[in-house]
Design a protein around this motif. Structure first.
Motif, PDB file in Angstrom:
ATOM      1  N   ILE A  59       0.879  -1.368  -0.454  1.00 37.39           N
ATOM      2  CA  ILE A  59       0.155   0.136   0.460  1.00 37.39           C
ATOM      3  C   ILE A  59       1.238   1.116  -0.059  1.00 37.39           C
ATOM      4  O   ILE A  59       0.769   2.118  -1.300  1.00 37.39           O
ATOM      5  CB  ILE A  59      -1.365  -0.117   0.966  1.00 37.39           C
ATOM      6  CG1 ILE A  59      -1.572  -1.097   1.134  1.00 37.39           C
ATOM      7  CG2 ILE A  59      -1.466   1.007   1.312  1.00 37.39           C
ATOM      8  CD1 ILE A  59      -3.108  -1.297   2.282  1.00 37.39           C
ATOM      9  N   LEU A  62       3.056   1.774  -3.150  1.00 38.00           N
ATOM     10  CA  LEU A  62       0.922   2.023  -4.342  1.00 38.00           C
ATOM     11  C   LEU A  62       1.178   3.457  -4.346  1.00 38.00           C
ATOM     12  O   LEU A  62       1.156   4.537  -5.159  1.00 38.00           O
ATOM     13  CB  LEU A  62      -0.442   1.002  -4.845  1.00 38.00           C
ATOM     14  CG  LEU A  62      -0.288  -0.385  -4.927  1.00 38.00           C
ATOM     15  CD1 LEU A  62      -1.549  -0.832  -4.081  1.00 38.00           C
ATOM     16  CD2 LEU A  62       0.710  -0.468  -6.540  1.00 38.00           C
ATOM     17  N   GLN A  93       0.304  -4.125 -11.303  1.00 35.02           N
ATOM     18  CA  GLN A  93      -0.655  -2.806 -10.562  1.00 35.02           C
ATOM     19  C   GLN A  93       0.267  -1.800 -10.382  1.00 35.02           C
ATOM     20  O   GLN A  93      -0.492  -0.579 -11.034  1.00 35.02           O
ATOM     21  CB  GLN A  93      -0.094  -3.217  -9.032  1.00 35.02           C
ATOM     22  CG  GLN A  93      -1.364  -4.429  -8.541  1.00 35.02           C
ATOM     23  CD  GLN A  93      -0.551  -4.365  -7.180  1.00 35.02           C
ATOM     24  OE1 GLN A  93       0.146  -5.085  -6.943  1.00 35.02           O
ATOM     25  NE2 GLN A  93      -1.704  -4.693  -6.003  1.00 35.02           N
ATOM     26  N   PHE A 106      -6.272  -3.761  -7.903  1.00 38.83           N
ATOM     27  CA  PHE A 106      -6.530  -3.720  -7.189  1.00 38.83           C
ATOM     28  C   PHE A 106      -6.971  -4.118  -5.959  1.00 38.83           C
ATOM     29  O   PHE A 106      -8.529  -4.120  -5.912  1.00 38.83           O
ATOM     30  CB  PHE A 106      -6.254  -2.180  -6.615  1.00 38.83           C
ATOM     31  CG  PHE A 106      -5.715  -1.477  -7.634  1.00 38.83           C
ATOM     32  CD1 PHE A 106      -3.869  -1.339  -7.522  1.00 38.83           C
ATOM     33  CD2 PHE A 106      -5.376  -1.062  -9.118  1.00 38.83           C
ATOM     34  CE1 PHE A 106      -2.749  -0.850  -7.924  1.00 38.83           C
ATOM     35  CE2 PHE A 106      -4.632   0.089  -9.795  1.00 38.83           C
ATOM     36  CZ  PHE A 106      -2.904  -0.934  -9.240  1.00 38.83           C
ATOM     37  N   GLN A 110      -6.304  -0.991  -1.169  1.00 40.73           N
ATOM     38  CA  GLN A 110      -5.558  -0.395  -1.992  1.00 40.73           C
ATOM     39  C   GLN A 110      -5.942   0.317  -2.497  1.00 40.73           C
ATOM     40  O   GLN A 110      -5.395   1.561  -2.984  1.00 40.73           O
ATOM     41  CB  GLN A 110      -4.641  -1.206  -3.054  1.00 40.73           C
ATOM     42  CG  GLN A 110      -3.908  -2.555  -2.039  1.00 40.73           C
ATOM     43  CD  GLN A 110      -3.971  -3.457  -3.116  1.00 40.73           C
ATOM     44  OE1 GLN A 110      -4.025  -3.966  -4.164  1.00 40.73           O
ATOM     45  NE2 GLN A 110      -2.014  -4.701  -2.592  1.00 40.73           N
TER      46      GLN A 110
END
Length: 174
Positions: A59, A62, A93, A106, A110
């Motif tokens: 997380i 990202l 991703q 996701f 996320q």
């Protein structure tokens, strides 16, 4: 080409050379070394964000990569797509982060973190609905870490772009 010359590690203090060495003498740190005390504290906080705390590293990466995308900082995006790969962000991703809303790769947490990131960068604070959505998925500690990660990497992205920090080969990017 950078807007000002990078600092010369040979002219730096022993402590600054040590910090630069630990960070592969990457361009961002060589630029930041013009202010040795800020460089040291920047690296301390960056290290805490990336290596301590309870926020899931996927997380975190990202959110950091998305922050770099939104701040139009290619150096940051390249660095954190690579780091993300090391902590479990899939190639799918990473590729989908430009248009994550339309992607199916996701999970709900996320997606909530990415929405939170988008709103912090674009709106300067999340809406109540977005805040409630991510707060329902993370502990208070992880939520604080997510916000601080996004904020830190907004600052980093703006630093990179303000000084026009030169990209480095992927193997050298930190």
């Amino acid at each position: 080409m950078a807007r000002i010359d990078y600092s010369d590690p040979a002219a730096a203090s022993e402590r600054t050379r040590e910090i630069l060495g630990k960070n592969r003498n990457a361009n961002i740190f060589r630029m930041m070394a013009h202010s040795p005390s800020y460089l040291e504290q920047y690296c301390r906080l960056g290290g805490a964000i990336r290596n301590k705390g309870e926020l899931d590293p996927v997380i975190r990466e990202l959110a950091i990569t998305r922050t770099g995308i939104l701040c139009e900082a290619p150096y940051e995006v390249a660095a954190h797509k690579r780091i993300g790969g090391y902590v479990g962000v899939s190639d799918e991703q990473n590729a989908a982060l430009e248009n994550w809303q339309a992607a199916t790769c996701f999970d709900d947490t996320q997606r909530a973190a990415l929405a939170f990131t988008d709103e912090i960068v674009a709106l300067h604070r999340p809406t109540d609905a977005t805040f409630k959505a991510i707060a329902a998925k993370l502990t208070p500690g992880a939520l604080v870490e997510l916000q601080l990660s996004v904020g830190f990497y907004i600052m980093t992205s703006k630093f990179l772009e303000s000084f026009a920090i030169d990209m480095q080969p992927v193997s050298e990017v930190v």
